[in-house]
Design a protein around this motif. Structure first.
Motif, short mmCIF file in Angstrom:
data_model
loop_
_atom_site.label_atom_id
_atom_site.label_comp_id
_atom_site.label_asym_id
_atom_site.label_seq_id
_atom_site.Cartn_x
_atom_site.Cartn_y
_atom_site.Cartn_z
N LEU A 105 -36.48 -1.11 42.25
CA LEU A 105 -36.91 -0.88 43.10
C LEU A 105 -35.98 -0.05 43.79
CD1 LEU A 105 -40.28 -2.09 43.79
CD2 LEU A 105 -38.61 -4.17 44.61
N TYR A 106 -37.06 0.43 44.41
CA TYR A 106 -36.87 1.47 45.13
C TYR A 106 -37.64 1.69 46.89
CZ TYR A 106 -33.98 4.09 42.99
OH TYR A 106 -32.35 4.04 41.88
N ALA A 107 -37.03 1.26 48.44
CA ALA A 107 -38.12 1.60 49.68
C ALA A 107 -38.37 3.43 49.45
CB ALA A 107 -37.57 1.31 50.27
N VAL A 108 -39.23 3.51 50.23
CA VAL A 108 -38.79 5.35 50.42
C VAL A 108 -40.43 5.20 52.08
CG1 VAL A 108 -40.97 6.38 49.04
CG2 VAL A 108 -39.28 7.58 50.18
N GLU A 109 -39.60 5.58 53.03
CA GLU A 109 -40.79 6.45 53.96
C GLU A 109 -40.86 7.20 53.76
OE1 GLU A 109 -39.78 4.16 58.02
OE2 GLU A 109 -37.11 3.38 56.23
N PRO A 110 -42.39 7.99 53.42
CA PRO A 110 -42.59 9.31 53.44
C PRO A 110 -42.90 10.72 55.30
CG PRO A 110 -44.08 8.33 52.21
CD PRO A 110 -43.02 6.81 53.12
#
Length: 662
Positions: A105-110
């Motif tokens: 599971l990854y988090a990203v702030e585009p």
């Protein structure tokens, strides 16, 4: 003006295998993120990855993640909803997603400065299939993502446990499994992601256990949520071993909504979390739910103002708005005949994914304030003149004992060709997978690939298919390899008797459970001149063994055939009746398939070797259960056409000749 006369199967068509492959797949898992709408989308030309796409408030579309990021979960192998996102007052949205390559599971702030790379939230495990995640929900106020954790505890496919879990958003669990907080115990074999009530005091989710499949029997679990986020007082609020609840959600007023088939059809109910008392909101002999093959599927979504958006129908489906107080149901306008189990709401708007016999799957918006619908994503564009598309017919055939058999018949169709009078066309009967699934009434360029060349296709929703009520699904209980085979044969024979098909030029094809039906049909009937068998189940004895398939379906056969019994399983097995197969066949298999491993195909090849049965085997590296790469799909489709050309005595110079061994 009539076109030139040419034999069926020889018509020149602009719909090639490459074109069909480029339009394979559909958008999935639509969601509202503030004023934006997001979804996942197939990329066959990029190795079959699933792109996470965002549609900004101004209508501009862009992929959230570049290749090779692949938003796709492997939980239960069929996966489910792989992403979640929330808007933020500053800095743009925060998103989490599962990447297919490592299942982390990854988090990203585009929208963060510098476009930072996704950061992992979960660790890697070297045990068996590792750690897998699905159906995430971001609780930013708690600093967590709630989701389903599938954790392998050994090397066998069945060495696995599943729980609802909370993953810290700060990344502290990226290298520390103990930092993942388990919300439920693992006494249930299968669970869905927990839904938090509007007041934050309760959570609800679905659970079920072997040997049941989720369309056989599930239960609704409810728990109190303490201030520190622990679940207490877990209890069963609805469901049971003979009642399937396909989805559960909290309404804005704090009541619990469930799609249950307790009345024989998946209808919507309002369920009391305290005593389980249920009130049906709109009794109708239609389905307002479906088989839960993928965790996170959604057939209904409550709007903030009280109404409920619902996908419903009998065979074909529509998007409707249900008033839970009056029971009034109003359908959205539009041409769509199949709505996928994915819905999202935003104020008065509803977003879904739908297709029709003249269009592929599109992302559709319904504004309930105006009643207007419009396509907002993956808009269908005709890659060729739609005059080459088939014109399907909804049919109900009569099977053994007078039972109904639902089917979609796609006659050969070409705008520039006619045929000599009295010549019936060849036909291919398509058996869908599952078998608890359904062939939708939609434009499929793989079907058009054949019909535009003069080969008809009949999609059979045989007994056991979803979409027609529990009694229809239950026809297959203990009868897999019998009812499905009989129903497909009944449709084929009826078309021949009507003069709509050439009884000497009939074929059958299917993948997965449909591959079983195709192989069993070749072994037990004399109806077909050839068959295409795609990543099939062939030997139930092996498939039900410890390493025969994945955990989710490891006891499926107990409902489809019966409790494990060597004599019964051998009697149903196409592999153990391979000596009865005399018609040519094509076998297609992914070498990385954990659901139907290639070993069964290899055993079938050994069983027919040297017996004079013409056959071919194409195995594809890097493909699993369901082909996703463009080059694979092109090769498979051209090989299938070549098989039919040889079996039906048709010239097909535009495709490579499939070499058939004996």
């Amino acid at each position: 003006m009539a076109g030139p006369k040419a034999p069926y199967g020889t018509w020149k068509s602009p719909i090639g295998a490459a074109l069909a492959a480029s339009h394979d797949g559909r958008p999935e898992y639509v969601g509202a993120v503030g004023e934006e709408v997001w979804w996942t989308e197939p990329r066959p030309s990029e190795g079959g990855r699933r792109a996470l796409v965002r549609r900004r408030a101004d209508g501009a579309e862009e992929p959230l993640l570049p290749a090779p990021w692949n938003a796709r979960s492997r939980v239960m192998e069929y996966g489910g909803r792989p992403w979640a996102a929330v808007p933020r007052p500053e800095g743009g949205p925060l998103a989490v997603f599962v990447d297919f390559a490592d299942q982390r599971l990854y988090a990203v702030e585009p929208d963060a400065p510098g476009s930072p790379e996704p950061r992992p939230l979960t660790p890697v495990s070297a045990v068996g299939g590792g750690l897998r995640w699905v159906d995430p929900t971001i609780h930013a106020d708690r600093g967590e993502v709630w989701c389903v954790l599938e954790e392998f505890t050994g090397e066998a496919p069945t060495d696995v446990r599943r729980v609802a879990a909370a993953v810290p958003l700060d990344g502290s669990a990226a290298g520390d499994r103990t930092a993942v907080r388990e919300l439920t115990d693992d006494r249930n074999r299968f669970v869905t992601g927990p839904k938090l009530s509007p007041d934050g005091r309760r959570a609800a989710w679905l659970a079920w256990d072997h040997p049941n499949m989720p369309w056989d029997g599930t239960v609704v679990k409810v728990a109190e949520v303490t201030r520190d986020g622990a679940f207490t007082g877990v209890r069963t609020a609805a469901g049971g071993p003979e009642e399937s609840v396909a989805q559960v959600e909290w309404a804005p007023d704090g009541s619990l909504l469930a799609a249950s088939d307790r009345g024989g059809w998946w209808n919507l109910h309002r369920v009391s979390p305290e005593d389980g008392e249920a009130r049906e909101l709109h009794p109708r002999e239609e389905e307002f739910g479906g088989p839960l093959w993928k965790i996170g599927s959604a057939w209904f979504a409550p709007l903030p103002t009280g109404p409920i958006a619902v996908v419903h129908g009998r065979g074909e489906t529509a998007l409707g708005i249900l008033d839970p107080e009056t029971g009034e149901l109003s359908d959205a306008p539009g041409p769509w005949t199949a709505w996928s189990p994915t819905l999202a709401v935003q104020d008065t708007r509803v977003f879904g994914v739908a297709a029709s016999p003249r269009s592929g799957y599109e992302v559709v918006e319904l504004d309930t304030a105006t009643g207007h619908t419009r396509v907002i994503g993956v808009r269908h564009h005709d890659p060729v003149d739609p005059a080459y598309y088939p014109e399907p017919r909804i049919r109900v055939f009569t099977g053994p004992g007078g039972r109904d058999i639902h089917a979609y018949v796609h006659p050969p169709h070409h705008p520039d060709h006619t045929v000599p009078a009295g010549e019936p066309p060849p036909y291919v009967v398509w058996a869908h997978g599952g078998p608890t699934d359904h062939a939708p009434l939609v434009l499929d360029l793989e079907i058009a690939y054949f019909t535009s060349r003069g080969i008809g296709v009949a999609e059979v929703n045989y007994g056991g298919s979803s979409g027609y009520g529990r009694a229809y699904r239950n026809r297959l209980r203990g009868q897999w390899g019998v009812v499905d085979v009989e129903d497909c044969a009944a449709v084929a024979r009826a078309l021949a008797e009507e003069g709509a098909a050439d009884g000497a030029r009939l074929a059958i094809r299917g993948g997965s459970a449909g591959g079983w039906t195709a192989a069993a049909s070749l072994a037990t009937t004399a109806v077909y001149a050839c068959g295409t068998v795609i990543y099939p189940v062939l030997d139930p004895l092996h498939w039900a063994s410890a390493d025969g398939t994945h955990d989710f379906e490891s006891r499926y056969l107990e409902g489809l055939i019966g409790p494990p019994d060597e004599a019964r399983y051998r009697e149903r097995s196409p592999l153990h009746h391979a000596d009865r197969i005399t018609a040519p066949f094509l076998l297609l298999q992914g070498l990385d398939d954990p659901v139907c491993p290639p070993a069964q195909c290899e055993r079938l090849l050994a069983a027919v070797a040297g017996r004079g049965v013409r056959h071919a085997y194409l195995a594809f590296e890097g493909e699993g259960h369901g082909f996703r790469r463009a080059d694979t799909m092109i090769r498979a489709l051209e090989a299938e056409l070549s098989l039919y050309a040889q079996a039906f005595g048709i010239a097909a110079p535009e495709v490579p000749v499939l070499e058939l061994a004996e």
